[in-house]
Design a protein around this motif. Sequence first.
Motif, PDB file in Angstrom:
ATOM      1  N   UNK A 132    -110.645  60.784   3.987  1.00 32.65           N
ATOM      2  CA  UNK A 132    -109.297  61.173   3.556  1.00 32.65           C
ATOM      3  C   UNK A 132    -108.496  59.950   3.122  1.00 32.65           C
ATOM      4  N   UNK A 133    -108.567  58.888   3.913  1.00 33.75           N
ATOM      5  CA  UNK A 133    -107.796  57.676   3.611  1.00 33.75           C
ATOM      6  C   UNK A 133    -108.271  57.028   2.316  1.00 33.75           C
ATOM      7  N   UNK A 134    -109.584  57.006   2.094  1.00 30.32           N
ATOM      8  CA  UNK A 134    -110.136  56.392   0.881  1.00 30.32           C
ATOM      9  C   UNK A 134    -109.764  57.201  -0.362  1.00 30.32           C
ATOM     10  N   UNK A 135    -109.791  58.515  -0.245  1.00 28.92           N
ATOM     11  CA  UNK A 135    -109.482  59.370  -1.397  1.00 28.92           C
ATOM     12  C   UNK A 135    -108.004  59.327  -1.782  1.00 28.92           C
ATOM     13  N   UNK A 136    -107.153  58.983  -0.823  1.00 25.03           N
ATOM     14  CA  UNK A 136    -105.704  59.069  -1.069  1.00 25.03           C
ATOM     15  C   UNK A 136    -104.993  57.716  -0.981  1.00 25.03           C
ATOM     16  N   UNK A 137    -105.724  56.631  -0.842  1.00 24.71           N
ATOM     17  CA  UNK A 137    -105.074  55.329  -0.580  1.00 24.71           C
ATOM     18  C   UNK A 137    -104.184  54.863  -1.733  1.00 24.71           C
ATOM     19  N   UNK A 138    -104.443  55.326  -2.952  1.00 26.06           N
ATOM     20  CA  UNK A 138    -103.634  54.892  -4.092  1.00 26.06           C
ATOM     21  C   UNK A 138    -102.604  55.944  -4.514  1.00 26.06           C
ATOM     22  N   UNK A 139    -102.468  57.001  -3.698  1.00 23.47           N
ATOM     23  CA  UNK A 139    -101.511  58.069  -4.017  1.00 23.47           C
ATOM     24  C   UNK A 139    -100.207  57.808  -3.270  1.00 23.47           C
ATOM     25  N   UNK A 140     -99.102  57.800  -3.990  1.00 23.78           N
ATOM     26  CA  UNK A 140     -97.789  57.557  -3.389  1.00 23.78           C
ATOM     27  C   UNK A 140     -97.147  58.887  -2.982  1.00 23.78           C
ATOM     28  N   UNK A 141     -96.681  58.944  -1.727  1.00 22.45           N
ATOM     29  CA  UNK A 141     -95.976  60.120  -1.230  1.00 22.45           C
ATOM     30  C   UNK A 141     -94.609  59.665  -0.707  1.00 22.45           C
ATOM     31  N   UNK A 142     -93.580  60.364  -1.117  1.00 22.53           N
ATOM     32  CA  UNK A 142     -92.218  60.005  -0.716  1.00 22.53           C
ATOM     33  C   UNK A 142     -92.072  60.031   0.813  1.00 22.53           C
ATOM     34  N   UNK A 143     -91.464  58.977   1.357  1.00 16.25           N
ATOM     35  CA  UNK A 143     -91.294  58.848   2.809  1.00 16.25           C
ATOM     36  C   UNK A 143     -90.539  60.039   3.397  1.00 16.25           C
ATOM     37  N   UNK A 144     -89.514  60.506   2.699  1.00 17.76           N
ATOM     38  CA  UNK A 144     -88.730  61.629   3.208  1.00 17.76           C
ATOM     39  C   UNK A 144     -89.581  62.898   3.319  1.00 17.76           C
ATOM     40  N   UNK A 145     -90.487  63.081   2.360  1.00 18.49           N
ATOM     41  CA  UNK A 145     -91.362  64.253   2.381  1.00 18.49           C
ATOM     42  C   UNK A 145     -92.307  64.195   3.584  1.00 18.49           C
TER      43      UNK A 145
END
Length: 299
Positions: A132-145
């Motif tokens: 999961x971490x490798x697949x999503x490491x370059x995806x930005x998610x808003x802190x508030x979300x």
Amino acid sequence: MSKRLLLGIVIVLLITNIATLLFWNKGETVVVEEDVKVRTNGPVASIDGESISFEDWMRDLRHANGKQQLKTMIDRTAVKKLAKKNKIEVPDKVVDRELALLTSMQGIMTKEEMEEKEAGWREDIRYRYQLEALLTKDVAIDEQKIKEFYDTYKNQYNFKAAMQMSHIVVEDKDVAEKVVKELDDGASFDLLAREYSIDEDSKKDGGYLGFITTTSQFFPSEYETVADKMKAHSYSEPIKVDKGFSILYLHQKLPSIEFTYDEIKPYVKSELALQEQGQSLTADPLWDKLDIEWIFEEK
């Protein structure tokens, strides 16, 4: 070289070749499962006189599962290498929480069975979180979300303490002491529960109650007090309860595990990133990051 000596050498070689031929014709014995052995030149099944050979069985297994099994091995090795390269580690606390959830969904297991399953479960859990971490490491998610999602579902990341128990309920202390005496003599708790217990709800299951959280209204306070001092895979002395007396068996305890926002934040982020991308949990996208060659590679 004399003819007698030459003839002797020929005879020795002939005997050796015949013995070798006989050995190979007999086939080897292989273990296909614990306590299950089969000869490689013999049948593995027979249906009305028609046999299925070991060779045919192995060929079908290779065709049916060989490619997928090899891919699984490559996936796991690739994730392990990339996780090490990217310094992605899964804390024991996170693994323990997942392990507790898995354990709480199981039935009764011996200590040996639990230890055997636990090793595989730990490996599977680390693999999943690292993937999961490798697949999503370059995806930005808003802190508030992330914070809003955590505030809504934070309880699902915690685990409440639970005990896996069985009990035998009898009407009076004399019967209870008789049951304990039989347990001391090596009798089966399961069979004694079926014979003596007056609790109809659990009697048919050998007194098994399952996993009960210690905060549950169905968890008798007397049981918690006694079980808290017990070791796993042990039984108690008679306990005074509403219906009479009870003998408690503690299979195992699962401790409470709770996380702060900062501890669980990386995993909430990965979860949201997977959802946002519509990404399935597969290692396929990671293959391009490594030099991978395998026999099923498309030409």
